[in-house]
Write a protein that holds these residues in place. Structure first.
Motif, PDB file in Angstrom:
ATOM      1  N   GLY A 198      66.263  22.080  17.562  1.00  0.00           N
ATOM      2  CA  GLY A 198      65.815  22.525  19.080  1.00  0.00           C
ATOM      3  C   GLY A 198      64.495  21.987  19.396  1.00  0.00           C
ATOM      4  N   ALA A 200      69.816  30.071  24.196  1.00  0.00           N
ATOM      5  CA  ALA A 200      69.307  29.378  25.703  1.00  0.00           C
ATOM      6  C   ALA A 200      68.408  30.511  26.448  1.00  0.00           C
ATOM      7  CB  ALA A 200      70.636  29.061  26.205  1.00  0.00           C
ATOM      8  N   ARG A 201      67.846  29.897  27.164  1.00  0.00           N
ATOM      9  CA  ARG A 201      66.988  30.966  28.069  1.00  0.00           C
ATOM     10  C   ARG A 201      67.861  31.681  29.077  1.00  0.00           C
ATOM     11  NH1 ARG A 201      64.204  26.558  31.331  1.00  0.00           N
ATOM     12  NH2 ARG A 201      65.098  25.101  29.921  1.00  0.00           N
ATOM     13  N   SER A 241      64.922  19.087  12.602  1.00  0.00           N
ATOM     14  CA  SER A 241      65.078  17.752  13.031  1.00  0.00           C
ATOM     15  C   SER A 241      63.974  17.477  13.801  1.00  0.00           C
ATOM     16  CB  SER A 241      66.619  17.789  13.603  1.00  0.00           C
ATOM     17  OG  SER A 241      66.504  16.344  14.336  1.00  0.00           O
ATOM     18  N   GLY A 276      68.993  25.344  22.866  1.00  0.00           N
ATOM     19  CA  GLY A 276      68.877  24.806  24.316  1.00  0.00           C
ATOM     20  C   GLY A 276      69.819  23.580  23.752  1.00  0.00           C
ATOM     21  N   VAL A 277      69.226  22.313  24.139  1.00  0.00           N
ATOM     22  CA  VAL A 277      69.829  20.913  23.986  1.00  0.00           C
ATOM     23  C   VAL A 277      69.951  20.531  22.610  1.00  0.00           C
ATOM     24  CG1 VAL A 277      69.594  18.774  25.130  1.00  0.00           C
ATOM     25  CG2 VAL A 277      68.540  20.243  26.209  1.00  0.00           C
ATOM     26  N   ASP A 325      67.509  34.607  26.086  1.00  0.00           N
ATOM     27  CA  ASP A 325      65.997  35.012  26.092  1.00  0.00           C
ATOM     28  C   ASP A 325      66.227  36.229  27.147  1.00  0.00           C
ATOM     29  OD1 ASP A 325      65.632  32.746  24.873  1.00  0.00           O
ATOM     30  OD2 ASP A 325      64.116  32.063  26.018  1.00  0.00           O
ATOM     31  N   VAL A 351      66.231  32.410  19.632  1.00  0.00           N
ATOM     32  CA  VAL A 351      66.835  32.017  18.226  1.00  0.00           C
ATOM     33  C   VAL A 351      66.247  32.971  16.810  1.00  0.00           C
ATOM     34  CG1 VAL A 351      67.153  30.205  16.569  1.00  0.00           C
ATOM     35  CG2 VAL A 351      67.677  29.902  18.954  1.00  0.00           C
ATOM     36  N   SER A 352      64.883  32.827  16.902  1.00  0.00           N
ATOM     37  CA  SER A 352      64.425  33.701  15.529  1.00  0.00           C
ATOM     38  C   SER A 352      64.762  35.185  15.773  1.00  0.00           C
ATOM     39  CB  SER A 352      62.851  33.427  15.665  1.00  0.00           C
ATOM     40  OG  SER A 352      62.497  32.398  16.045  1.00  0.00           O
TER      41      SER A 352
HETATM   42  P1  NAD Z   1      64.395  25.646  25.695  1.00  0.00           P
HETATM   43  O1  NAD Z   1      63.039  25.607  25.926  1.00  0.00           O
HETATM   44  O2  NAD Z   1      65.433  26.130  26.954  1.00  0.00           O
HETATM   45  O3  NAD Z   1      64.802  26.729  24.361  1.00  0.00           O
HETATM   46  C1  NAD Z   1      65.927  26.889  23.986  1.00  0.00           C
HETATM   47  C2  NAD Z   1      65.967  28.000  22.972  1.00  0.00           C
HETATM   48  O4  NAD Z   1      65.151  27.860  21.792  1.00  0.00           O
HETATM   49  C3  NAD Z   1      65.277  29.393  23.796  1.00  0.00           C
HETATM   50  O5  NAD Z   1      66.421  29.854  24.493  1.00  0.00           O
HETATM   51  C4  NAD Z   1      65.200  30.097  22.520  1.00  0.00           C
HETATM   52  O6  NAD Z   1      66.242  30.795  22.022  1.00  0.00           O
HETATM   53  C5  NAD Z   1      64.847  28.858  21.347  1.00  0.00           C
HETATM   54  N1  NAD Z   1      63.244  29.273  21.676  1.00  0.00           N
HETATM   55  C6  NAD Z   1      62.409  28.481  22.697  1.00  0.00           C
HETATM   56  N2  NAD Z   1      60.911  28.762  22.172  1.00  0.00           N
HETATM   57  C7  NAD Z   1      61.232  29.624  20.941  1.00  0.00           C
HETATM   58  C8  NAD Z   1      60.214  30.337  19.991  1.00  0.00           C
HETATM   59  N3  NAD Z   1      58.780  30.322  20.375  1.00  0.00           N
HETATM   60  N4  NAD Z   1      60.708  31.107  19.185  1.00  0.00           N
HETATM   61  C9  NAD Z   1      61.900  31.196  18.842  1.00  0.00           C
HETATM   62  N5  NAD Z   1      62.912  30.529  19.425  1.00  0.00           N
HETATM   63  C10 NAD Z   1      62.505  29.912  20.811  1.00  0.00           C
HETATM   64  O7  NAD Z   1      65.078  24.308  25.495  1.00  0.00           O
HETATM   65  P2  NAD Z   1      65.663  23.416  26.112  1.00  0.00           P
HETATM   66  O8  NAD Z   1      64.868  22.958  27.365  1.00  0.00           O
HETATM   67  O9  NAD Z   1      67.188  23.444  26.017  1.00  0.00           O
HETATM   68  O10 NAD Z   1      65.337  22.051  25.233  1.00  0.00           O
HETATM   69  C11 NAD Z   1      64.649  21.159  25.259  1.00  0.00           C
HETATM   70  C12 NAD Z   1      63.936  20.478  24.004  1.00  0.00           C
HETATM   71  O11 NAD Z   1      64.931  20.725  23.078  1.00  0.00           O
HETATM   72  C13 NAD Z   1      63.141  19.523  24.163  1.00  0.00           C
HETATM   73  O12 NAD Z   1      61.880  19.709  23.610  1.00  0.00           O
HETATM   74  C14 NAD Z   1      64.056  18.506  23.283  1.00  0.00           C
HETATM   75  O13 NAD Z   1      62.992  17.385  22.739  1.00  0.00           O
HETATM   76  C15 NAD Z   1      64.531  19.280  22.081  1.00  0.00           C
HETATM   77  N6  NAD Z   1      65.560  18.808  21.385  1.00  0.00           N
HETATM   78  C16 NAD Z   1      65.513  18.859  20.227  1.00  0.00           C
HETATM   79  C17 NAD Z   1      66.521  18.070  19.260  1.00  0.00           C
HETATM   80  C18 NAD Z   1      66.286  18.138  17.756  1.00  0.00           C
HETATM   81  O14 NAD Z   1      66.781  17.360  17.366  1.00  0.00           O
HETATM   82  N7  NAD Z   1      65.444  18.819  17.426  1.00  0.00           N
HETATM   83  C19 NAD Z   1      67.810  17.621  20.090  1.00  0.00           C
HETATM   84  C20 NAD Z   1      67.655  17.717  21.386  1.00  0.00           C
HETATM   85  C21 NAD Z   1      66.738  18.113  22.192  1.00  0.00           C
END
Ligand code: NAD
Ligand code: FES
Length: 304
Positions: free
Chosen positions: A196, A140-141, A218, A114-115, A164, A174-175
């Protein structure tokens, strides 16, 4: 003041902005983050750097509208300014400390959820500039939530899209896509960089442990003030106390205690929870401000 030179909507709730921030643009590296503040009354928002242009002196940020502050941020337009734009903060990606020769010997897979695609982009771009090829998954979802696809295509060796609901590319998270590449398509990777949501990084790290692939994650999502003072990003990494904003944001994904981090994040959300954490964690609650020790002993990392 830090002027917004460009604003672009990437999806329903995700925005990109190029901000004129000369000092940060000249010194930032992939993996680092900035803290932005709209005005005097505004909340401090830590955001990982998505891109930078040293000639134009701009830094690109990407954010999702999740609360009042980010919704206010999304109302800013080109020509408006942030009052504060502090950075670069945190440690640059571990990859930037290696030589191109060392990096070329590794097959690297970036897994962006995602983001989390935003902080992955500058790392893949930086590697490409060093002549190092890397593969990338954007998860992404659904199709409408895929961001930076064209930008990523331009810098990644192979780009895989996973949704998804199967509305674009591979059907699965992703996994699932990593398992498909490694177990069914015979791809070999020496390193996975997973960025993510916490839950995605947790399950990706569990999978790569099973597959025996070293993994970097991260921990930006647990940061609040980004300066080591609030105690929000306290983490257990291989039994040691670390702070995502000071010691990270990147850590060995196989050593991060995700369950503890997620539980702690929930507790931290309330005033009562924060008070309880301060009491339980004592001198190790903060990440290094050094002004609130009350004469308590230093922890093993020399923090008070
Ligand atoms: P989301 O919930 O839409 O998930 C995005 C993707 O992550 C999913 O489509 C899937 O491919 C994967 N995912 C989700 N759950 C999973 C699981 N249990 N197992 C394997 N893969 C999985 O995410 P979003 O709404 O786009 O992102 C928001 C989140 O991203 C916030 O929590 C934000 O804090 C985080 N984020 C993290 C970073 C970082 O540096 N780690 C940076 C920016 C945003
Ligand atoms: Fe506050 Fe790290 S974000 S201590």
């Amino acid at each position: 003041m830090y002027r917004i030179l460009k604003k672009r909507q990437l999806s329903d709730q995700i925005w990109l902005m190029d901000v004129l921030a000369p000092r940060t643009a000249h010194s930032c590296m992939p993996g680092q983050f900035v803290i932005v503040k709209i005005d005097e009354a505004g909340e401090r928002i830590p955001l990982t750097i998505c891109d930078y242009d040293r000639e134009k002196e701009t830094v690109t940020i990407v954010f999702q509208t999740v609360g009042v502050s980010t919704k206010r941020m999304a109302c800013l337009n080109e020509g408006d300014s942030f009052q504060d734009f502090v950075g670069p903060l945190g440690c640059p990606s571990e990859l930037t400390h290696q030589t191109p020769e060392q990096l070329r010997q590794k097959r690297i897979l970036f897994a962006a959820g995602g983001v989390g695609t935003a902080p992955v982009y500058p790392q893949v771009k930086w590697l490409q500039q060093q002549g190092v090829k890397a593969d990338c998954i954007i998860g992404a979802r659904n199709k409408s939530l895929i961001i930076l696809e064209e930008e990523m295509k331009a810098v990644a060796d192979n780009l895989y899209i996973a949704t998804d609901d199967g509305s674009c590319g591979f059907k699965g998270n992703v996994s699932d896509q990593i398992r498909e590449l490694v177990c069914n398509q015979g791809k070999h990777y020496d390193l996975v960089v997973a960025i993510g949501p916490l839950i995605m990084m947790k399950f990706t790290a569990l999978l790569t442990k099973e597959l025996n692939i070293p993994t970097i994650v991260s921990m930006n999502p647990i940061m609040v003030d980004g300066t080591g003072m609030c105690g929000a990003c306290r983490l257990n990494v291989g039994g040691e106390i670390k702070f995502a904003c000071v010691d990270g944001p990147e850590f060995d994904g196989h050593l991060v205690n995700f369950d503890e981090a997620m539980k702690r994040q929930t507790i931290y959300k309330t005033e009562e929870g924060r008070a309880m954490l301060r009491l339980q964690e004592g001198a190790t609650h903060h990440g290094g401000c050094g002004f609130c020790s009350d004469g308590k002993e230093e922890d093993t990392n020399g923090r008070i």
